[in-house]
Design a protein around this motif. Structure first.
Motif, PDB file in Angstrom:
ATOM      1  N   ALA A 139      34.765  33.409  26.522  1.00  0.00           N
ATOM      2  CA  ALA A 139      34.825  34.600  27.348  1.00  0.00           C
ATOM      3  C   ALA A 139      33.743  35.574  26.834  1.00  0.00           C
ATOM      4  O   ALA A 139      33.118  35.782  25.871  1.00  0.00           O
ATOM      5  CB  ALA A 139      36.120  35.050  27.434  1.00  0.00           C
ATOM      6  N   THR A 141      32.273  39.748  27.720  1.00  0.00           N
ATOM      7  CA  THR A 141      32.748  40.990  28.354  1.00  0.00           C
ATOM      8  C   THR A 141      31.436  41.939  27.824  1.00  0.00           C
ATOM      9  O   THR A 141      30.450  41.350  27.409  1.00  0.00           O
ATOM     10  CB  THR A 141      33.917  41.453  27.835  1.00  0.00           C
ATOM     11  N   ILE A 239      33.231  37.045  23.448  1.00  0.00           N
ATOM     12  CA  ILE A 239      34.127  37.372  22.554  1.00  0.00           C
ATOM     13  C   ILE A 239      34.591  36.708  21.382  1.00  0.00           C
ATOM     14  O   ILE A 239      34.997  37.017  20.584  1.00  0.00           O
ATOM     15  CB  ILE A 239      35.555  37.363  23.618  1.00  0.00           C
ATOM     16  N   THR A 261      36.977  46.832  28.170  1.00  0.00           N
ATOM     17  CA  THR A 261      38.068  46.069  28.868  1.00  0.00           C
ATOM     18  C   THR A 261      37.557  45.925  30.409  1.00  0.00           C
ATOM     19  O   THR A 261      37.015  46.898  30.914  1.00  0.00           O
ATOM     20  CB  THR A 261      39.208  46.999  28.955  1.00  0.00           C
ATOM     21  N   LEU A 265      41.690  43.784  31.627  1.00  0.00           N
ATOM     22  CA  LEU A 265      41.977  42.654  30.993  1.00  0.00           C
ATOM     23  C   LEU A 265      41.197  42.983  29.529  1.00  0.00           C
ATOM     24  O   LEU A 265      40.034  43.110  29.407  1.00  0.00           O
ATOM     25  CB  LEU A 265      41.379  41.391  31.317  1.00  0.00           C
ATOM     26  N   THR A 266      42.081  42.910  28.421  1.00  0.00           N
ATOM     27  CA  THR A 266      41.624  43.071  27.179  1.00  0.00           C
ATOM     28  C   THR A 266      41.052  41.954  26.478  1.00  0.00           C
ATOM     29  O   THR A 266      41.623  40.843  26.308  1.00  0.00           O
ATOM     30  CB  THR A 266      42.559  43.907  26.219  1.00  0.00           C
ATOM     31  N   PRO A 267      40.040  41.979  25.771  1.00  0.00           N
ATOM     32  CA  PRO A 267      39.443  40.616  25.144  1.00  0.00           C
ATOM     33  C   PRO A 267      40.191  40.573  23.811  1.00  0.00           C
ATOM     34  O   PRO A 267      40.264  41.355  23.005  1.00  0.00           O
ATOM     35  CB  PRO A 267      38.043  41.305  24.954  1.00  0.00           C
ATOM     36  N   ASN A 271      40.535  33.418  24.168  1.00  0.00           N
ATOM     37  CA  ASN A 271      40.096  34.015  25.134  1.00  0.00           C
ATOM     38  C   ASN A 271      40.144  33.447  26.434  1.00  0.00           C
ATOM     39  O   ASN A 271      39.625  34.029  27.439  1.00  0.00           O
ATOM     40  CB  ASN A 271      38.913  34.641  24.873  1.00  0.00           C
ATOM     41  N   PHE A 274      41.124  35.541  29.312  1.00  0.00           N
ATOM     42  CA  PHE A 274      40.043  36.743  29.892  1.00  0.00           C
ATOM     43  C   PHE A 274      39.626  36.238  31.185  1.00  0.00           C
ATOM     44  O   PHE A 274      39.582  35.290  31.584  1.00  0.00           O
ATOM     45  CB  PHE A 274      39.028  37.149  28.958  1.00  0.00           C
ATOM     46  N   THR A 277      35.449  33.763  31.867  1.00  0.00           N
ATOM     47  CA  THR A 277      35.316  32.711  30.930  1.00  0.00           C
ATOM     48  C   THR A 277      34.372  31.767  31.140  1.00  0.00           C
ATOM     49  O   THR A 277      33.741  31.544  32.454  1.00  0.00           O
ATOM     50  CB  THR A 277      36.757  31.903  30.817  1.00  0.00           C
TER      51      THR A 277
END
Length: 330
Positions: A139, A141, A239, A261, A265-267, A271, A274, A277
């Protein structure tokens, strides 16, 4: 609108120049056998887990099968000692890995047998048919520094506006308040992130998004290297890479980077939960899908790669229910 303007003001107040020295450790194949039967090059995102798989996977006689060559290090690599054609420029990134594989297959020189890829590319014409075999889920971020002037939480629409150089978010040129970063050209993470934020690489290269840069101190930005960030920078970050670096499973290049975030949605580890992805792949010649020397390693849920889930998870990647599938090919 007030929130956007406050963001610009906060970043502008904290504007500073970061002096970064970027280096990279290498972990190219060493020891017997040399050469390895299957040499792979390409993506930086998956090189750590691939190196671990290469050190674990053996044939029936106990000999290592995979030779995974790092994306960075010496300018050239020699995948087959004593063969001049197999001394090649070190491929850095998913695109470069695929190109090296295609070049070797066209020349039939036996120098490269597979490529590591963090993106699926079925649109680019391939001179030799290729199959993208997924083996894990990553994933992506955004990353900022722990002392960043940017928020630790964004909506995806905010991220998209930033990467579109929306003046309400990043200010105006030539001195943009936010340093909007992408990794080096040819990176799978770069291509994936561009698709997430809705921009075309050709437009980035043409300068249509002047707030975006893919260099730091005059050098290309290597993906997942947080040391290029300062308090006003933002960049995509795997991630899985962050997890593996934070546990020192691979070399820690995070610097002061922390993950943001997106859409609440927190990594986290494993993952695949999340929102943003992607699958990661081993790219092999389509003609070799049924060859036991390839299929036993890469193809199907009982292949040696797909039964190495402990290693895959240790490096921050989530288990892929499609591991070993051969449905994606050029």
């Amino acid at each position: 609108m007030t929130r956007k303007r406050n963001l610009i003001a906060a970043v502008a107040m904290g504007l500073l120049t970061a002096a970064i020295s970027v280096s990279a450790a290498t972990a190219d194949p060493s020891g017997a056998p040399s050469p390895r039967p299957l040499n792979g090059v390409g993506s930086d995102t998956v090189q750590g887990v691939e190196n671990a798989l290469a050190n674990s996977i053996t044939d029936s006689s106990g000999k290592k099968v995979l030779g995974s060559w790092d994306a960075t290090g010496s300018a050239t690599i020699t995948t087959v000692p004593g063969t001049a054609a197999c001394t090649i420029t070190r491929p850095n990134g998913s695109n470069a890995g695929r190109t090296a594989l295609e070049t070797s297959l066209q020349a039939n020189d036996g120098c490269v047998q597979y490529a590591r890829s963090s993106k699926l590319d079925l649109t680019t014409a391939a001179p030799v048919p290729l199959t993208y075999v997924p083996f894990a889920i990553d994933a992506v971020t955004y990353a900022i520094t722990s002392n960043s002037n940017l928020p630790r939480q964004f909506a995806l629409t905010d991220i998209q506006a930033i990467y579109h150089c929306d003046a309400n978010y990043v200010g105006t040129g030539p001195n943009y308040a936010i340093k909007v970063l992408l990794p080096q050209a040819g990176s799978g993470t770069r291509s994936f992130w561009e698709s997430v934020v809705g921009i075309q690489d050709s437009d980035v290269v043409a300068g249509h998004y002047p707030c975006i840069s893919d260099t730091a101190n005059g050098a290309p930005i290597e993906e997942h290297d947080g040391r290029v960030l300062d308090a006003n920078s933002i960049a995509p970050f795997s991630i899985a890479q962050y997890i593996a670096q934070s546990s020192n499973t691979i070399t820690d290049h995070r610097g002061r980077a922390v993950l943001g975030t997106i859409d609440g949605l927190t990594p986290v580890v494993e993952n695949n939960g999340f929102g943003i992805t992607r699958e990661v792949y081993n790219v092999i010649p389509s003609s070799k899908v049924g060859d036991p020397s390839y299929s036993s390693v890469f193809v199907g849920p009982t292949s040696k790669v797909c039964t190495s889930q402990t290693i895959i998870n240790q490096y921050g990647f989530a288990t892929d229910p499609n591991c070993g599938s051969t449905s994606s090919h050029t």
